[in-house]
Enzyme design. Structure first.
Site, PDB file in Angstrom:
ATOM      1  N   THR A 145       0.824  -1.215   0.000  1.00  0.00           N
ATOM      2  CA  THR A 145       0.000   0.000   0.000  1.00  0.00           C
ATOM      3  C   THR A 145       0.855   1.261   0.000  1.00  0.00           C
ATOM      4  O   THR A 145       1.971   1.273   0.537  1.00  0.00           O
ATOM      5  CB  THR A 145      -0.918   0.009   1.251  1.00  0.00           C
ATOM      6  OG1 THR A 145      -1.401   1.331   1.458  1.00  0.00           O
ATOM      7  CG2 THR A 145      -0.202  -0.410   2.516  1.00  0.00           C
ATOM      8  N   SER A 187      -1.761   3.233  10.682  1.00  0.00           N
ATOM      9  CA  SER A 187      -2.721   2.350  11.367  1.00  0.00           C
ATOM     10  C   SER A 187      -2.028   1.002  11.569  1.00  0.00           C
ATOM     11  O   SER A 187      -0.968   0.747  10.987  1.00  0.00           O
ATOM     12  CB  SER A 187      -3.976   2.136  10.509  1.00  0.00           C
ATOM     13  OG  SER A 187      -3.676   1.266   9.423  1.00  0.00           O
ATOM     14  N   TYR A 189      -3.062  -1.815  10.448  1.00  0.00           N
ATOM     15  CA  TYR A 189      -3.028  -2.468   9.129  1.00  0.00           C
ATOM     16  C   TYR A 189      -1.810  -2.009   8.325  1.00  0.00           C
ATOM     17  O   TYR A 189      -1.057  -2.819   7.782  1.00  0.00           O
ATOM     18  CB  TYR A 189      -4.337  -2.169   8.363  1.00  0.00           C
ATOM     19  CG  TYR A 189      -4.169  -2.237   6.877  1.00  0.00           C
ATOM     20  CD1 TYR A 189      -3.936  -3.458   6.241  1.00  0.00           C
ATOM     21  CD2 TYR A 189      -4.198  -1.086   6.083  1.00  0.00           C
ATOM     22  CE1 TYR A 189      -3.747  -3.523   4.862  1.00  0.00           C
ATOM     23  CE2 TYR A 189      -4.014  -1.143   4.719  1.00  0.00           C
ATOM     24  CZ  TYR A 189      -3.790  -2.361   4.112  1.00  0.00           C
ATOM     25  OH  TYR A 189      -3.588  -2.420   2.760  1.00  0.00           O
ATOM     26  N   HIS A 190      -1.629  -0.680   8.263  1.00  0.00           N
ATOM     27  CA  HIS A 190      -0.492  -0.182   7.470  1.00  0.00           C
ATOM     28  C   HIS A 190       0.834  -0.625   8.085  1.00  0.00           C
ATOM     29  O   HIS A 190       1.804  -0.880   7.376  1.00  0.00           O
ATOM     30  CB  HIS A 190      -0.551   1.350   7.374  1.00  0.00           C
ATOM     31  CG  HIS A 190      -1.686   1.826   6.519  1.00  0.00           C
ATOM     32  ND1 HIS A 190      -2.820   2.396   7.036  1.00  0.00           N
ATOM     33  CD2 HIS A 190      -1.868   1.778   5.179  1.00  0.00           C
ATOM     34  CE1 HIS A 190      -3.648   2.690   6.048  1.00  0.00           C
ATOM     35  NE2 HIS A 190      -3.105   2.328   4.917  1.00  0.00           N
ATOM     36  N   LYS A 193       1.909  -3.879   6.789  1.00  0.00           N
ATOM     37  CA  LYS A 193       2.459  -3.798   5.431  1.00  0.00           C
ATOM     38  C   LYS A 193       3.918  -3.315   5.470  1.00  0.00           C
ATOM     39  O   LYS A 193       4.720  -3.673   4.615  1.00  0.00           O
ATOM     40  CB  LYS A 193       1.607  -2.864   4.569  1.00  0.00           C
ATOM     41  CG  LYS A 193       0.208  -3.395   4.300  1.00  0.00           C
ATOM     42  CD  LYS A 193       0.238  -4.526   3.288  1.00  0.00           C
ATOM     43  CE  LYS A 193      -1.143  -4.972   2.895  1.00  0.00           C
ATOM     44  NZ  LYS A 193      -1.175  -6.026   1.899  1.00  0.00           N
TER      45      LYS A 193
HETATM   46  P1  NAD Z   1     -10.157  -8.194   0.345  1.00  0.00           P
HETATM   47  O1  NAD Z   1     -10.330  -8.203   1.816  1.00  0.00           O
HETATM   48  O2  NAD Z   1     -11.375  -7.973  -0.505  1.00  0.00           O
HETATM   49  O3  NAD Z   1      -9.459  -9.547  -0.129  1.00  0.00           O
HETATM   50  C1  NAD Z   1      -8.491 -10.225   0.628  1.00  0.00           C
HETATM   51  C2  NAD Z   1      -8.755 -11.717   0.471  1.00  0.00           C
HETATM   52  O4  NAD Z   1      -7.761 -12.444   1.213  1.00  0.00           O
HETATM   53  C3  NAD Z   1     -10.119 -12.138   1.031  1.00  0.00           C
HETATM   54  O5  NAD Z   1     -10.809 -12.917   0.080  1.00  0.00           O
HETATM   55  C4  NAD Z   1      -9.780 -12.937   2.292  1.00  0.00           C
HETATM   56  O6  NAD Z   1     -10.725 -13.960   2.552  1.00  0.00           O
HETATM   57  C5  NAD Z   1      -8.389 -13.477   1.942  1.00  0.00           C
HETATM   58  N1  NAD Z   1      -7.551 -13.758   3.122  1.00  0.00           N
HETATM   59  C6  NAD Z   1      -7.262 -12.944   4.181  1.00  0.00           C
HETATM   60  N2  NAD Z   1      -6.481 -13.571   5.070  1.00  0.00           N
HETATM   61  C7  NAD Z   1      -6.252 -14.820   4.577  1.00  0.00           C
HETATM   62  C8  NAD Z   1      -5.535 -15.949   5.053  1.00  0.00           C
HETATM   63  N3  NAD Z   1      -4.921 -15.936   6.235  1.00  0.00           N
HETATM   64  N4  NAD Z   1      -5.504 -17.074   4.292  1.00  0.00           N
HETATM   65  C9  NAD Z   1      -6.143 -17.114   3.098  1.00  0.00           C
HETATM   66  N5  NAD Z   1      -6.858 -16.085   2.606  1.00  0.00           N
HETATM   67  C10 NAD Z   1      -6.916 -14.941   3.333  1.00  0.00           C
HETATM   68  O7  NAD Z   1      -9.053  -7.085   0.020  1.00  0.00           O
HETATM   69  P2  NAD Z   1      -8.712  -6.351  -1.374  1.00  0.00           P
HETATM   70  O8  NAD Z   1      -9.350  -5.017  -1.362  1.00  0.00           O
HETATM   71  O9  NAD Z   1      -8.940  -7.280  -2.513  1.00  0.00           O
HETATM   72  O10 NAD Z   1      -7.156  -6.141  -1.188  1.00  0.00           O
HETATM   73  C11 NAD Z   1      -6.227  -7.135  -1.601  1.00  0.00           C
HETATM   74  C12 NAD Z   1      -4.820  -6.722  -1.233  1.00  0.00           C
HETATM   75  O11 NAD Z   1      -4.533  -5.467  -1.846  1.00  0.00           O
HETATM   76  C13 NAD Z   1      -4.663  -6.542   0.281  1.00  0.00           C
HETATM   77  O12 NAD Z   1      -3.459  -7.117   0.715  1.00  0.00           O
HETATM   78  C14 NAD Z   1      -4.645  -5.044   0.456  1.00  0.00           C
HETATM   79  O13 NAD Z   1      -3.834  -4.685   1.521  1.00  0.00           O
HETATM   80  C15 NAD Z   1      -4.088  -4.543  -0.870  1.00  0.00           C
HETATM   81  N6  NAD Z   1      -4.609  -3.193  -1.162  1.00  0.00           N
HETATM   82  C16 NAD Z   1      -5.947  -2.980  -1.371  1.00  0.00           C
HETATM   83  C17 NAD Z   1      -6.407  -1.688  -1.622  1.00  0.00           C
HETATM   84  C18 NAD Z   1      -7.873  -1.392  -1.845  1.00  0.00           C
HETATM   85  O14 NAD Z   1      -8.229  -0.213  -2.030  1.00  0.00           O
HETATM   86  N7  NAD Z   1      -8.743  -2.378  -1.868  1.00  0.00           N
HETATM   87  C19 NAD Z   1      -5.502  -0.618  -1.654  1.00  0.00           C
HETATM   88  C20 NAD Z   1      -4.142  -0.875  -1.433  1.00  0.00           C
HETATM   89  C21 NAD Z   1      -3.715  -2.172  -1.200  1.00  0.00           C
END
Ligand code: NAD
Length: 397
Positions: A145, A187, A189-190, A193
């Protein structure tokens, strides 16, 4: 290529799985479905009606003839099962989305902090550890992120991962050095990362793992070319106060006649990218892997920056929605500038979808179409960053 998509049932993982399957890759989704359980915990659901992962992959096969396999594995808790799966599958590339990704959820309570740290850090470490143990030379692409940088750019553009610094040597000479950009999480979460970044750096240096870390901005939008192919392939859309990212929250607020809730002065500047571009960037990263022995390759995966109050004004102008200024539940600077370098993806051919191009169709196609599914009580953001902020908001909501 054989590609493992960890977290492939999620908001970015699902359209990525479809995109790569469409290109002829053999796609395997590994997911523990924890995101669906969190919906149940919070009493919320995706705005868009989302089928089970088994049903989604069945429809994809019916529409395209392509198989996407689904494996129900918790990569943070079931190390041995995950390692055994990797040993058998031996993918050529691994795309790692499998983390708890909402900053407000990570700040909800001490339990949510513990869960986010143990889930995210263990997920990443188990993957790296198993790859070394199994001599698996797959290209690992992680979704990181922009939040690892913090937002304190003091007028200088945030570079792609590494910062050049001039140091004074012991004999008084000047020498240039490249360091990982100083981490400045806002945070829990961050913070996970930021810890991921160190794990990647260590395993690339110590074991020669080939790692690409994508420092992504806030993803907006819903559809990609592949999710449009059948209504049951639709992507998830989170609008609630914990998982709904700012732009998607504004869109749904406008669609249901709720004021656009801006926290503090709305002077926070954020980086954004459309979901279609996010998927395309992952494809570009896949096609341009680092070599064995290279340092971690970092891309800034964002296409534009906006101030939150300007976004609210933009959507208000398009829809007539009112804007409401509320106390900020986050501990952050009230105003910040954000200038980000993103040359690498543009040079590789990324042609961004801008807010100006795509916003109206999101309002009409998604927010208005599914507005009847919204629970208005779940729209406000209620997770406060500190006990003091929670008390202040309670006194003066
Ligand atoms: P999301 O929560 O929709 O998807 C994450 C998926 O990972 C989910 O399906 C969840 O069930 C699975 N998961 C979580 N922990 C797990 C584990 N221990 N074992 C197996 N599966 C697991 O999130 P997203 O929005 O698709 O984001 C995906 C990635 O991209 C994340 O790592 C997030 O940090 C990063 N990201 C997202 C955004 C955004 O705006 N959505 C922005 C920056 C970075």
């Amino acid at each position: 290529m054989k590609i493992a998509i960890l977290g492939g049932d999620g908001f970015v993982g699902w359209p990525t799985s479809l995109h790569l399957s469409d290109q002829g890759h053999e796609v395997h989704i590994v997911d523990n479905l924890s995101r669906r359980w969190i919906d149940a915990e919070l009493g919320v659901q995706s705005l868009t009606p989302m089928d089970s992962i088994q049903e989604r992959t069945r429809i994809w096969k019916q529409e395209t003839g392509n198989t996407i396999q689904f494996h129900l594995i918790d990569i943070a808790r079931d190390y041995e099962i995950f390692k055994a799966w990797l040993a058998e599958a031996r993918p050529d590339a691994i795309i790692h989305f499998a983390e708890q990704r909402a900053a407000p959820y990570s700040m909800k309570s001490d339990q949510h902090k513990n869960y986010t740290v143990s889930n995210n850090v263990n997920a990443t470490h188990h993957l790296l550890n198993a790859m070394v143990e199994l001599d698996l030379d797959a290209h690992l692409i992680h979704l990181g992120t922009m939040g690892v940088y913090g937002y304190s750019s003091v007028g200088a553009a945030i570079p792609e991962g590494y910062l050049s610094v001039d140091v004074e040597t012991l004999n008084g000479d000047k020498a240039a050095q490249e360091i990982l950009y100083p981490a400045n999480p806002g945070s829990i979460y961050h913070m996970t990362k930021c810890l991921d970044q160190l794990l990647f750096q260590f395993y690339a240096k110590n074991d020669g793992l080939r790692v690409t870390d994508l420092h992504q901005g806030i993803v907006w939008g819903t559809h990609t070319q592949q999710t449009r192919r059948h209504k049951q392939l639709i992507n998830r859309f989170d609008y609630d106060g914990d998982y709904g990212t700012v732009l998607n929250r504004f869109l749904i607020q406008a669609a249901i006649g709720y004021p656009l809730t801006v926290h503090g002065t709305g002077g926070q500047t954020r980086a954004f990218i459309h979901i279609q571009d996010s998927v395309r960037c992952i494809e570009l990263a896949l096609d341009n892997p680092p070599k064995k022995g290279d340092r971690v390759k970092v891309f800034n995966q964002m296409t534009e920056t906006h101030r939150v109050r300007d976004l609210a004004e933009l959507i208000s102008g398009l829809t007539g929605a009112k804007v409401a200024y509320l106390p900020n539940p986050r501990k952050e600077a009230p105003e910040n500038d954000l200038v980000v370098e993103n040359k690498q993806f543009l040079e590789l051919g990324l042609d961004p979808t801008t807010l100006a191009d795509g916003l109206l169709s999101e309002v009409v196609d998604v927010a208005k179409t599914f507005a009847y599914r919204v629970d208005r009580g779940r729209v406000p953001a209620v997770s406060a960053w500190t006990k003091e902020i929670a008390e202040e908001i309670e006194r003066d909501p």
